[in-house]
Design a protein around this motif. Structure first.
Motif, mmCIF file in Angstrom:
data_model
loop_
_atom_site.group_PDB
_atom_site.id
_atom_site.type_symbol
_atom_site.label_atom_id
_atom_site.label_comp_id
_atom_site.label_asym_id
_atom_site.label_seq_id
_atom_site.Cartn_x
_atom_site.Cartn_y
_atom_site.Cartn_z
ATOM 1 N N GLN A 26 0.840 -1.207 0.000
ATOM 2 C CA GLN A 26 0.000 0.000 0.000
ATOM 3 C C GLN A 26 0.871 1.252 0.000
ATOM 4 O O GLN A 26 0.555 2.256 -0.631
ATOM 5 C CB GLN A 26 -0.936 -0.002 1.209
ATOM 6 N N PRO A 134 1.087 -6.164 5.105
ATOM 7 C CA PRO A 134 0.132 -5.077 5.340
ATOM 8 C C PRO A 134 0.401 -4.308 6.628
ATOM 9 O O PRO A 134 0.039 -3.125 6.739
ATOM 10 C CB PRO A 134 -1.220 -5.784 5.369
ATOM 11 N N SER A 137 2.606 -1.449 5.893
ATOM 12 C CA SER A 137 1.831 -0.336 5.335
ATOM 13 C C SER A 137 1.168 0.462 6.448
ATOM 14 O O SER A 137 1.144 1.697 6.418
ATOM 15 C CB SER A 137 0.767 -0.849 4.361
#
Length: 205
Positions: A26, A134, A137
């Protein structure tokens, strides 16, 4: 012989070697959006003033020790070459001992997307092979939001990612990133997080 002074060299982006296993995809996407906003002149200027810190390793390879997200973003934007700031020449070190030396200097982060330490041969050989974490991110977004201060501690964002890994579910992170951010902001300001680099103890926003 190792040079006592950092050196600038130009290298093809596709030939750079990572020193970590994961990135926050991301965050890579965000850097791509920032790049896309720049015109041709601004892009040229950005590349001229940005140097990737790197180590010269065996067999003529260059290993970047920071800015993996930006490097991957540039690769996905079809940038061909970048400038490296060579911090150390370890090209003379035996390949079998190279990663041990890198580990000693905290120039490598061999942890997977679950925060588990892996063998050095699990580190990708190309930037495009980096896997998504993730929680990295989330840590990056929290820093940009002012949840903690930028710190010189090597791989500091990964320490924050590991902190959230056991406190915020992967399902929440995937289904409702905004809600995960609110929870991360509160957790990041708690006393439990006070050992982390850049901790301020403040809730921003």
């Amino acid at each position: 012989m190792t040079s006592p002074h950092p050196q600038l060299v130009s290298v093809k982006l596709e030939k750079l070697r990572p020193t970590q296993i994961t990135v926050g995809k991301q965050e890579v996407a965000l850097k791509r959006k920032e790049w896309e906003k720049l015109n041709k002149r601004a892009r040229t200027a950005a590349l001229e003033r940005h140097w990737f810190p790197a180590i010269s390793g065996p067999e003529g390879n260059h290993y970047i020790v920071d800015h993996h997200h930006f490097g991957l973003a540039l690769m996905e934007e079809d940038v061909k070459s970048v400038s490296l700031l060579v911090l150390k020449d370890l090209s003379f070190v035996e390949p079998a001992r190279f990663w041990t030396v890198m580990d000693h200097h905290q120039w490598v982060h061999p942890y997977d997307a679950d925060g588990v330490r892996c063998k050095f041969d699990m580190i990708p050989k190309r930037l495009e092979q980096l896997r998504d974490d993730p929680y990295r991110s989330l840590a990056g977004e929290l820093r940009r939001a002012g949840g903690y201060a930028k710190d010189v501690t090597p791989f500091s964002e990964f320490l924050w990612a590991d902190f959230f890994r056991s406190r915020i579910s992967r399902t929440l992170l995937k289904d409702n990133f905004a809600k995960a951010m609110i929870k991360a902001m509160k957790l990041g300001a708690s006393q439990d997080a006070r050992y982390l680099p850049g901790w301020t103890g403040l809730i921003v926003g």
